[in-house]
Structures are given as C-alpha cells and as structure tokens.
Design a protein around this motif. Structure first.
Motif, mmCIF file in Angstrom:
data_model
loop_
_atom_site.group_PDB
_atom_site.id
_atom_site.type_symbol
_atom_site.label_atom_id
_atom_site.label_comp_id
_atom_site.label_asym_id
_atom_site.label_seq_id
_atom_site.Cartn_x
_atom_site.Cartn_y
_atom_site.Cartn_z
ATOM 1 N N VAL A 9 0.847 -1.179 0.000
ATOM 2 C CA VAL A 9 0.000 0.000 0.000
ATOM 3 C C VAL A 9 0.890 1.239 0.000
ATOM 4 O O VAL A 9 1.870 1.298 0.742
ATOM 5 N N CYS A 10 0.533 2.222 -0.811
ATOM 6 C CA CYS A 10 1.271 3.491 -0.825
ATOM 7 C C CYS A 10 0.742 4.414 0.274
ATOM 8 O O CYS A 10 -0.452 4.382 0.601
ATOM 9 N N HIS A 116 4.526 -3.784 4.466
ATOM 10 C CA HIS A 116 3.885 -3.785 3.143
ATOM 11 C C HIS A 116 3.443 -2.373 2.757
ATOM 12 O O HIS A 116 2.321 -2.168 2.282
ATOM 13 N N ILE A 117 4.346 -1.410 2.985
ATOM 14 C CA ILE A 117 4.076 -0.009 2.664
ATOM 15 C C ILE A 117 5.131 0.492 1.685
ATOM 16 O O ILE A 117 6.317 0.204 1.832
ATOM 17 N N ILE A 118 4.675 1.275 0.706
ATOM 18 C CA ILE A 118 5.571 1.956 -0.225
ATOM 19 C C ILE A 118 5.555 3.435 0.130
ATOM 20 O O ILE A 118 4.487 4.056 0.211
ATOM 21 N N HIS A 119 6.757 3.977 0.372
ATOM 22 C CA HIS A 119 6.898 5.393 0.739
ATOM 23 C C HIS A 119 8.195 5.911 0.137
ATOM 24 O O HIS A 119 9.231 5.251 0.238
ATOM 25 N N SER A 120 8.153 7.074 -0.470
ATOM 26 C CA SER A 120 9.324 7.534 -1.218
ATOM 27 C C SER A 120 10.152 8.614 -0.535
ATOM 28 O O SER A 120 11.277 8.862 -0.948
ATOM 29 N N ARG A 121 9.667 9.243 0.504
ATOM 30 C CA ARG A 121 10.428 10.315 1.152
ATOM 31 C C ARG A 121 11.114 9.746 2.397
ATOM 32 O O ARG A 121 10.513 9.680 3.459
ATOM 33 N N VAL A 122 12.371 9.339 2.233
ATOM 34 C CA VAL A 122 13.091 8.696 3.330
ATOM 35 C C VAL A 122 14.480 9.308 3.527
ATOM 36 O O VAL A 122 15.098 9.801 2.588
ATOM 37 N N PHE A 123 14.930 9.265 4.756
ATOM 38 C CA PHE A 123 16.312 9.575 5.118
ATOM 39 C C PHE A 123 16.812 8.329 5.825
ATOM 40 O O PHE A 123 16.420 8.051 6.960
#
Length: 155
Positions: A9-10, A116-123
C-alpha cells in the motif's frame, strides 16, 4: 500506482484535518524468526521531538521460533498476550505517515517491506553514512550509534 505491487500500500496524500501533522517521523521495526523466516513483531514511530506516536507489539502470522532478543529486545513474555496484526499496524502507520512525511530510520527498506508499505520520502542512515572500512556495504546501526552518538547498543 500501488495496485501492481502485490498487497503493498502506498502512503496517501495528507488530509486537510491533519495539515498540522508530523512532517518528520522516525520508524523502527523489530522482527523475530518464524518457520517462514523473519516476521514483524514491533512497530515504533517517533516524532522529531522524540514523542512516541506509536509503539506496539505485533503478532506474526506463524509461530515464533526465535525471538531474536539480542537485536529485537523481544521476549516470549512480552509476546504472550499480543493480538495486533501486521494489517492493524499498517493501518495505524498510514494514519500517521503521509506521502509528504519524511521517514527517518536505518535500512528502512526492511521496515517498509515488513509493513507492506511503499513510501518515497526517506532519510536512511544506512545509505547516508558510508561504512568506515568498506564503502560498498551498509554500516551497522551499532557502529553509527558508537561513532555519532557515543552510545553502545545491541551488546
């Protein structure tokens, strides 16, 4: 499009009622071993002021064969009354972390995969800080804690 990612899930856009929400959130997950390999057993979210936003133990789908206590801190006693599932934790994380939230953590791909998570803003500290002796490898969190925080962890 997250529909093509097999049950992942996004993170969603931030709703108007959460406009004053967390912009930076630290994520850490702990895993134990089951007959099918590593599985999620704890999810923790902390904001930039070190306030705990979420910290729950999670019941894996399969029986635990090794609590991985040295690294996870999880024991059989801690898990005896746990009923929350990965799906419960995922729903709670998605109520706190939105697509504009910056997630901070170490080897976040493992934590996000377990949730089960999609996330694009990461450090991701495993990617930002080079390994002291081997630039092609990720540094252990233990080494980063010693070097930058002067703290000993995972002894």
């Amino acid at each position: 499009n997250c529909d093509a990612w097999g049950g992942f899930v996004c993170t969603r856009p931030r709703p108007p009622d959460k406009a004053i929400g967390e912009q930076l959130v630290a994520l850490d997950c702990e895993m134990c071993y089951t007959k099918n390999g590593l599985d999620l057993t704890r999810v923790t979210l902390i904001d930039e002021d070190r306030k705990v936003l979420y910290d729950q133990l999670i019941l894996p789908k399969d029986p635990i064969t090794d609590y991985n206590t040295r690294y996870s801190g999880i024991t059989a006693e801690m898990m005896k009354d746990v009923t929350l599932t990965r799906e419960d934790a995922q729903a709670m994380v998605l109520d706190i972390v939105f697509e504009d939230t910056i997630l901070v953590g170490h080897s976040l791909e493992n934590d996000l995969q377990m949730l089960h998570i999609i996330h694009s803003r990461v450090f991701d500290t495993a990617l930002v800080f080079p390994h002291p002796r081997n630039p092609g490898r990720k540094p252990a969190l233990r080494l980063l804690a010693e070097k930058f925080l002067n703290r000993s962890i995972q002894d």
